[in-house]
Design a protein around this motif. Sequence first.
Motif, PDB file in Angstrom:
ATOM      1  N   ASP A   1       0.831  -1.260  -0.121  1.00 36.26           N
ATOM      2  CA  ASP A   1       0.173  -0.049   0.102  1.00 36.26           C
ATOM      3  C   ASP A   1       1.105   1.203  -0.131  1.00 36.26           C
ATOM      4  OD1 ASP A   1      -2.223  -1.389  -0.039  1.00 36.26           O
ATOM      5  OD2 ASP A   1      -2.721  -1.144   2.085  1.00 36.26           O
ATOM      6  N   VAL A   2       1.909   1.147   0.976  1.00 35.12           N
ATOM      7  CA  VAL A   2       2.654   2.667   0.914  1.00 35.12           C
ATOM      8  C   VAL A   2       3.323   2.817  -0.292  1.00 35.12           C
ATOM      9  CG1 VAL A   2       4.814   3.570   2.261  1.00 35.12           C
ATOM     10  CG2 VAL A   2       2.751   2.428   3.441  1.00 35.12           C
ATOM     11  N   SER A   3       3.864   1.746  -1.016  1.00 32.98           N
ATOM     12  CA  SER A   3       4.788   1.688  -2.307  1.00 32.98           C
ATOM     13  C   SER A   3       3.686   2.300  -3.386  1.00 32.98           C
ATOM     14  CB  SER A   3       5.290   0.366  -2.458  1.00 32.98           C
ATOM     15  OG  SER A   3       6.205  -0.064  -1.639  1.00 32.98           O
ATOM     16  N   ASN A   4       2.726   1.824  -3.398  1.00 33.52           N
ATOM     17  CA  ASN A   4       1.648   2.193  -4.146  1.00 33.52           C
ATOM     18  C   ASN A   4       1.469   3.721  -4.222  1.00 33.52           C
ATOM     19  OD1 ASN A   4       1.213  -0.350  -5.739  1.00 33.52           O
ATOM     20  ND2 ASN A   4      -0.463  -1.054  -4.435  1.00 33.52           N
ATOM     21  N   MET A   5       1.114   4.133  -2.758  1.00 28.52           N
ATOM     22  CA  MET A   5       0.913   5.539  -2.494  1.00 28.52           C
ATOM     23  C   MET A   5       1.931   6.505  -2.886  1.00 28.52           C
ATOM     24  SD  MET A   5      -1.543   5.442   0.741  1.00 28.52           S
ATOM     25  CE  MET A   5      -0.826   4.348   1.692  1.00 28.52           C
ATOM     26  N   GLU A   6       3.036   6.181  -2.780  1.00 31.80           N
ATOM     27  CA  GLU A   6       4.279   6.911  -3.205  1.00 31.80           C
ATOM     28  C   GLU A   6       4.281   7.043  -4.717  1.00 31.80           C
ATOM     29  OE1 GLU A   6       6.831   8.588  -1.455  1.00 31.80           O
ATOM     30  OE2 GLU A   6       5.630   8.173   0.157  1.00 31.80           O
ATOM     31  N   THR A   7       3.739   6.048  -5.525  1.00 33.42           N
ATOM     32  CA  THR A   7       3.652   6.368  -6.788  1.00 33.42           C
ATOM     33  C   THR A   7       2.337   6.943  -7.431  1.00 33.42           C
ATOM     34  OG1 THR A   7       3.036   4.076  -7.180  1.00 33.42           O
ATOM     35  CG2 THR A   7       5.317   4.413  -7.294  1.00 33.42           C
ATOM     36  N   GLY A   8       1.532   7.457  -6.409  1.00 31.12           N
ATOM     37  CA  GLY A   8       0.383   8.053  -6.875  1.00 31.12           C
ATOM     38  C   GLY A   8      -0.967   7.040  -7.122  1.00 31.12           C
ATOM     39  N   ASN A   9      -0.593   5.702  -6.699  1.00 25.26           N
ATOM     40  CA  ASN A   9      -1.722   4.847  -6.722  1.00 25.26           C
ATOM     41  C   ASN A   9      -2.292   4.365  -5.383  1.00 25.26           C
ATOM     42  OD1 ASN A   9      -1.307   4.196  -9.635  1.00 25.26           O
ATOM     43  ND2 ASN A   9       0.513   2.917  -8.835  1.00 25.26           N
ATOM     44  N   MET A  10      -3.660   5.270  -5.208  1.00 23.05           N
ATOM     45  CA  MET A  10      -4.285   5.089  -3.846  1.00 23.05           C
ATOM     46  C   MET A  10      -4.872   3.663  -3.586  1.00 23.05           C
ATOM     47  SD  MET A  10      -3.017   7.797  -2.961  1.00 23.05           S
ATOM     48  CE  MET A  10      -3.375   8.086  -1.379  1.00 23.05           C
ATOM     49  N   PRO A  11      -4.987   3.464  -2.362  1.00 23.73           N
ATOM     50  CA  PRO A  11      -5.825   2.099  -2.068  1.00 23.73           C
ATOM     51  C   PRO A  11      -7.022   1.847  -2.894  1.00 23.73           C
ATOM     52  CG  PRO A  11      -5.235   3.057  -0.042  1.00 23.73           C
ATOM     53  CD  PRO A  11      -4.902   4.079  -1.245  1.00 23.73           C
ATOM     54  N   THR A  12      -7.295   0.638  -3.117  1.00 27.33           N
ATOM     55  CA  THR A  12      -8.547  -0.080  -3.764  1.00 27.33           C
ATOM     56  C   THR A  12      -8.726  -0.893  -2.934  1.00 27.33           C
ATOM     57  OG1 THR A  12      -7.411  -1.699  -4.995  1.00 27.33           O
ATOM     58  CG2 THR A  12      -7.340   0.491  -6.270  1.00 27.33           C
ATOM     59  N   GLU A  13     -10.151  -1.500  -3.352  1.00 26.40           N
ATOM     60  CA  GLU A  13     -10.618  -2.649  -2.821  1.00 26.40           C
ATOM     61  C   GLU A  13      -9.820  -3.923  -2.504  1.00 26.40           C
ATOM     62  OE1 GLU A  13     -14.214  -4.030  -5.130  1.00 26.40           O
ATOM     63  OE2 GLU A  13     -15.134  -1.853  -4.978  1.00 26.40           O
ATOM     64  N   ALA A  14      -8.823  -4.107  -3.521  1.00 28.82           N
ATOM     65  CA  ALA A  14      -7.841  -5.086  -3.165  1.00 28.82           C
ATOM     66  C   ALA A  14      -6.944  -4.841  -1.979  1.00 28.82           C
ATOM     67  CB  ALA A  14      -6.815  -5.086  -4.324  1.00 28.82           C
ATOM     68  N   SER A  15      -6.864  -3.677  -1.411  1.00 33.07           N
ATOM     69  CA  SER A  15      -6.132  -3.220   0.007  1.00 33.07           C
ATOM     70  C   SER A  15      -6.894  -3.949   1.081  1.00 33.07           C
ATOM     71  CB  SER A  15      -6.138  -1.691   0.136  1.00 33.07           C
ATOM     72  OG  SER A  15      -5.500  -1.313  -0.910  1.00 33.07           O
ATOM     73  N   ASP A  16      -8.248  -3.988   1.017  1.00 33.90           N
ATOM     74  CA  ASP A  16      -8.886  -4.904   2.058  1.00 33.90           C
ATOM     75  C   ASP A  16      -8.407  -6.362   2.447  1.00 33.90           C
ATOM     76  OD1 ASP A  16     -10.625  -2.607   2.654  1.00 33.90           O
ATOM     77  OD2 ASP A  16     -12.381  -3.393   1.584  1.00 33.90           O
ATOM     78  N   ILE A  17      -8.194  -7.035   1.153  1.00 31.11           N
ATOM     79  CA  ILE A  17      -8.022  -8.368   1.198  1.00 31.11           C
ATOM     80  C   ILE A  17      -6.496  -8.685   1.420  1.00 31.11           C
ATOM     81  CG2 ILE A  17      -8.447 -10.604   0.268  1.00 31.11           C
ATOM     82  CD1 ILE A  17     -10.905  -9.051   1.148  1.00 31.11           C
ATOM     83  N   PHE A  18      -5.847  -8.967   2.491  1.00 32.64           N
ATOM     84  CA  PHE A  18      -4.440  -8.987   2.526  1.00 32.64           C
ATOM     85  C   PHE A  18      -4.244 -10.311   3.163  1.00 32.64           C
ATOM     86  CE2 PHE A  18      -6.127  -6.018   5.829  1.00 32.64           C
ATOM     87  CZ  PHE A  18      -5.767  -6.476   6.887  1.00 32.64           C
TER      88      PHE A  18
END
Length: 136
Positions: free
Chosen positions: A119-136
């Motif tokens: 999640d943090v790596s995605n946010m650093e590149t401008g990709n904010m959390p999605t529904e996939a962030s719920d399922i870990f």
Amino acid sequence: MPAYYGANIVYDKKFAFIVMEYLQGQDFKFWCGEAARNGFPPEWANDFREAVHEALSIVGMFHQHKIILLDFKSDNIIRLTDRRIKLVDLGALYTPRHSREPDKFVYSATPDHAELLIDVSNMETGNMPTEASDIF
């Protein structure tokens, strides 16, 4: 408006809490562990499927409103004694307001359970959390 039953800050242990509801039941992690210790009784499997379906249906309702549960885990799913499901510890949410103002979003989740690095790596590149962030 919710009714608050109590709140406190424990400064020396560095945590705070708000008690909003007293629930009688077990979290999924404990409930499943108990079933394992009992050899997974056959009737338990049907109860488990029903409970998982209800929990995921609740998550689906959050998603319909574009809300992501960043700290969704078995410890935060409670199966009440009457078999209903409640989600607790909803402090780590990603809402439509956050997607409009991503620079103001503060990521918050339990490090041992959340896909923190992804999640943090995605946010650093401008990709904010999605529904996939719920399922870990």
